[in-house]
Design a protein around this motif. Structure first.
Motif, short mmCIF file in Angstrom:
data_model
loop_
_atom_site.label_atom_id
_atom_site.label_comp_id
_atom_site.label_asym_id
_atom_site.label_seq_id
_atom_site.Cartn_x
_atom_site.Cartn_y
_atom_site.Cartn_z
N GLN A 110 1.12 7.87 13.14
CA GLN A 110 -0.20 8.39 12.89
C GLN A 110 -1.07 8.00 14.10
OE1 GLN A 110 -3.43 7.55 12.25
NE2 GLN A 110 -4.05 9.42 11.19
N HIS B 19 -4.34 5.20 12.78
CA HIS B 19 -4.03 4.00 12.01
C HIS B 19 -2.88 3.19 12.59
CE1 HIS B 19 -5.75 6.80 8.83
NE2 HIS B 19 -6.61 5.83 8.91
N ASN C 51 0.07 5.90 6.19
CA ASN C 51 -0.95 5.81 7.24
C ASN C 51 -1.48 4.40 7.40
OD1 ASN C 51 -0.79 8.49 7.89
ND2 ASN C 51 -2.60 9.10 6.73
N ASN C 52 -1.50 3.62 6.32
CA ASN C 52 -2.09 2.28 6.35
C ASN C 52 -1.04 1.17 6.47
OD1 ASN C 52 -4.80 3.24 5.90
ND2 ASN C 52 -4.15 3.70 3.83
N GLU C 53 0.19 1.55 6.72
CA GLU C 53 1.26 0.56 6.75
C GLU C 53 1.92 0.44 8.11
OE1 GLU C 53 2.02 -1.72 4.78
OE2 GLU C 53 0.90 -1.14 3.03
N HIS D 162 0.83 -1.20 0.00
CA HIS D 162 0.00 0.00 0.00
C HIS D 162 0.87 1.25 0.00
CE1 HIS D 162 -3.26 2.77 0.99
NE2 HIS D 162 -4.10 1.79 0.74
N PRO D 163 0.56 2.22 -0.85
CA PRO D 163 1.41 3.41 -0.95
C PRO D 163 1.28 4.40 0.20
CG PRO D 163 -0.48 3.62 -2.42
CD PRO D 163 -0.52 2.23 -1.84
N SER D 164 0.20 4.32 0.97
CA SER D 164 0.00 5.29 2.05
C SER D 164 0.66 4.83 3.35
CB SER D 164 -1.50 5.49 2.30
OG SER D 164 -1.70 6.25 3.48
#
Length: 199
Positions: free
Chosen positions: A89, A92, A38-40, A34-36
């Motif tokens: 973050q 997340h 925030n989601n990794e 995933h490129p974000s």
């Protein structure tokens, strides 16, 4: 196995295998999905879990490289205080930590890696972070025992989803031979019982 016919199970296996082929084809060069930030690494942890659930391990078989890169990505995502997230973050990151810590612990339990000492250190640091049980202290006694975000939330300081990921990580770590604080699990179960609605 008797829930479905053998033909249906074969269909399911084929669907899962096609799903893994897709995941392997969309993995990023750094091992993530995933490129974000925030989601990794939560998203990548879930993707790696899909490979592990089908028996694919790092360095072995057709997805050996895919799973090795994903594992290394999760390892590199750990912060000095044990949090497993690419950024701090406030919302997340709590999910990423629980998911990634669970996957790393499951991987450790499935096959002791060649870099055993490094793997153990990552899990032990993750356990220490989980032991802080964010956010603390709880504003309401009803939230005692649960986990929430890294920053205090306006409505509550615990919820079932973040709590569940952390409890599953603690159970997995215990299954893999790590010493855990049983009080964390007991108090989490008490929190879950308090939010249960008989209706």
């Amino acid at each position: 196995r008797n829930v479905l016919t053998e033909d249906k199970w074969q269909q399911i296996d084929q669907v899962v295998d096609r799903g893994l082929q897709y995941l392997a084809s969309t993995q990023r060069a750094d091992g993530s999905w995933h490129p974000s930030l925030n989601n990794e690494p939560g998203i990548s942890g879930l993707c790696l879990m899909a490979f592990l659930s089908r028996g694919h391990l790092p360095g072995q078989g057709i997805y050996g490289d895919t799973t090795s890169k994903a594992t290394e990505y999760l390892f590199r995502s750990q912060q000095p205080d044990g949090l497993i997230a690419r950024s701090r973050q406030p919302y997340h990151a709590a999910y990423s930590h629980g998911i990634a810590a669970l996957v790393i612990s499951e991987l450790y339990g499935m096959s002791r890696p060649s870099d055993d000492a490094r793997h153990r250190e990552i899990i032990e640091k993750a356990l220490k972070f989980t032991g802080h049980r964010y956010s603390q202290p709880k504003a309401s006694s009803d939230d005692n025992g649960g986990w929430r975000y890294l920053r205090r939330h306006a409505v509550s300081d615990s919820d079932l989803s973040v709590t569940s990921w952390n409890v599953m990580f603690l159970r997995s770590a215990r299954n893999s031979g790590f010493e855990i604080d049983r009080r964390l699990v007991d108090e989490a179960l008490e929190y879950m019982e308090r939010v249960y609605d008989p209706k």
